[in-house]
Write an enzyme that holds these catalytic residues in place. Structure first.
Site: not given
Ligand code: NAD
Ligand code: DAU
Length: 355
Positions: A225, A292, A135-137, A164-165, A260, A161, A190
């Protein structure tokens, strides 16, 4: 049959990746390993029921014996590692699962993969890849005038989060430098699109808007984002897997920074056009500014020139086209949405939004 092993393939991005991968007629088979936490959903893979190229295995990446067994049985040519705890707000309430899966789980998986890879014949060893999806985070937070994150930006994670990443990225890097494991890492912004669990901003706002509930915007709504349609992220991962240089990292983004509140306004305006509220006023009336997120990163922005320059990848969707597809998918797939908004989901909503 040649195959790849995908971890976390029942989650949002993993399921999209597996569906897109197997939509190609010449694709290798997929061994899909997922623990099925609250975020994993077998229904997201329903289109693959009966497809002999897809084998689903419920297992934890932290279970060394299970990983050894799978790797020995299927001998994948590559591992694409999505499995993680992925929600920042949950990491604030309960960081332990993030350490367990994202750090210890990735470590366990790396060790299992290393043992399997070292036992391969020379040619297969050279062709093998471990692609780590990150992730970019990990780069922390930008001010309004800072340059976007590049591949050499120093790591500065701010949430449990992202910490840990970041740790998992460092492990992957070290397994390459120390043991020679052929790894590539992607750091993406995102994502949004079909099958995203409605705890993340875009699907949460769609679900709550349709239910007539408040739309909770954290803080002043000015956090920024960079948004990327999930299909574009999946295409980037396929590109890096096929042609990325071993040991390199690639930033992946949509060139699409939005506050947002602008995202929520865009969603409300689209819903106003597609499914007007009964009283004729805008869904914007449901917006509420709420407390927040602790440690809320102000801005993320990605410089995705390296992947474009070296590998020719660019996003195909604009934010407008991606959002249209996403809203249409959620409107057409209400049974999927109702199914995931189960008791566990309601428990989380109570914990996070009760006040
Ligand atoms: P998600 O939470 O939707 O899915 C995660 C999946 O991993 C789930 O199916 C869960 O059951 C599985 N999982 C969790 N713990 C596990 C374990 N111990 N063993 C096996 N499976 C396990 O997440 P996502 O949004 O699909 O993200 C997938 C990957 O991409 C993550 O590594 C996340 O950090 C990365 N990522 C996400 C975003 C985003 O915007 N969602 C952006 C950049 C990177
Ligand atoms: O940047 C990549 C990341 O994007 C991934 O690594 C993460 O797995 C993914 O969850 C996402 O993280 P964010 O924290 O950016 O995503 P989230 O959808 O939780 O929130 C997006 C933005 O919106 C953030 O600034 C918080 C805000 N937000 C979120 C929620 C859930 C709100 O204002 N209200 C809300 O209820």
């Amino acid at each position: 049959m040649s195959c790849i092993l995908v971890t976390g393939g029942a989650g949002f991005i993993g399921a999209n990746f597996v569906l897109d991968w197997l939509a190609r007629p010449d694709a290798d088979a997929v061994i899909n390993v997922d623990k099925l936490t609250y975020a994993g959903n077998r229904h997201s893979l329903a289109l693959l029921d009966g497809d002999p190229r897809h084998r689903f295995v419920q297992a934890d990446i932290g279970d060394r014996a299970a990983m050894d067994d799978l790797l020995a049985r299927y001998r994948p040519r590559a591992v694409v590692h999505f499995a993680a705890e992925s929600h920042v707000d949950r990491s604030i309430h309960g960081p332990a699962a993030f350490v367990d899966t994202n750090i210890v789980g990735t470590f366990t998986l790396l060790e299992a993969v290393r043992a399997c890879w070292q036992a391969l014949p020379d040619a297969a060893r050279a062709d093998f890849r471990f692609l780590h999806v990150s992730t970019d985070e990990v780069f922390g937070s930008l001010s309004a005038t800072d340059a976007p994150f590049g591949e050499t930006t120093a790591y500065a994670p701010n949430s449990p989060y992202s910490a840990s990443k970041a740790a998992s990225d460092h492990l992957v890097r070290a397994w390459h430098h120390t043991y020679g494991l052929p790894v590539v890492t992607t750091n993406c912004s995102n994502n949004y699109g079909p099958y995203q669990f409605p705890e993340k901003l875009i699907p949460l706002m769609i679900a709550r808007a349709l239910a007539g509930e408040s739309l909770p915007v954290y803080g002043d709504g000015q956090n920024v984002r960079d948004w990327l349609y999930v299909g574009d992220h999946c295409a980037a991962i396929r590109t890096v897997l096929a042609a990325g240089r071993i040991g390199e990292t690639y930033n992946v983004g949509g060139w699409n920074e939005k506050t947002n509140i602008d995202v929520v306004h865009a969603l409300c305006d689209s819903l106003d056009a597609l499914l007007p509220r009964d009283d004729g006023t805008s869904y914007r009336a449901q917006i509420r500014y709420v407390k927040d997120r602790p440690g809320h990163d102000r801005r993320y922005a990605i410089d995705a020139r390296k992947i474009e320059r070296e590998l020719g990848w660019r996003p195909a969707e604009t934010f407008e086209s991606g959002l249209r597809k996403t809203i249409a998918w959620y409107l057409d797939n209400q049974p999927w949405v109702r199914d995931v908004m189960s008791g566990a989901y309601r428990h989380w909503m109570g914990l996070q939004y009760a006040a």
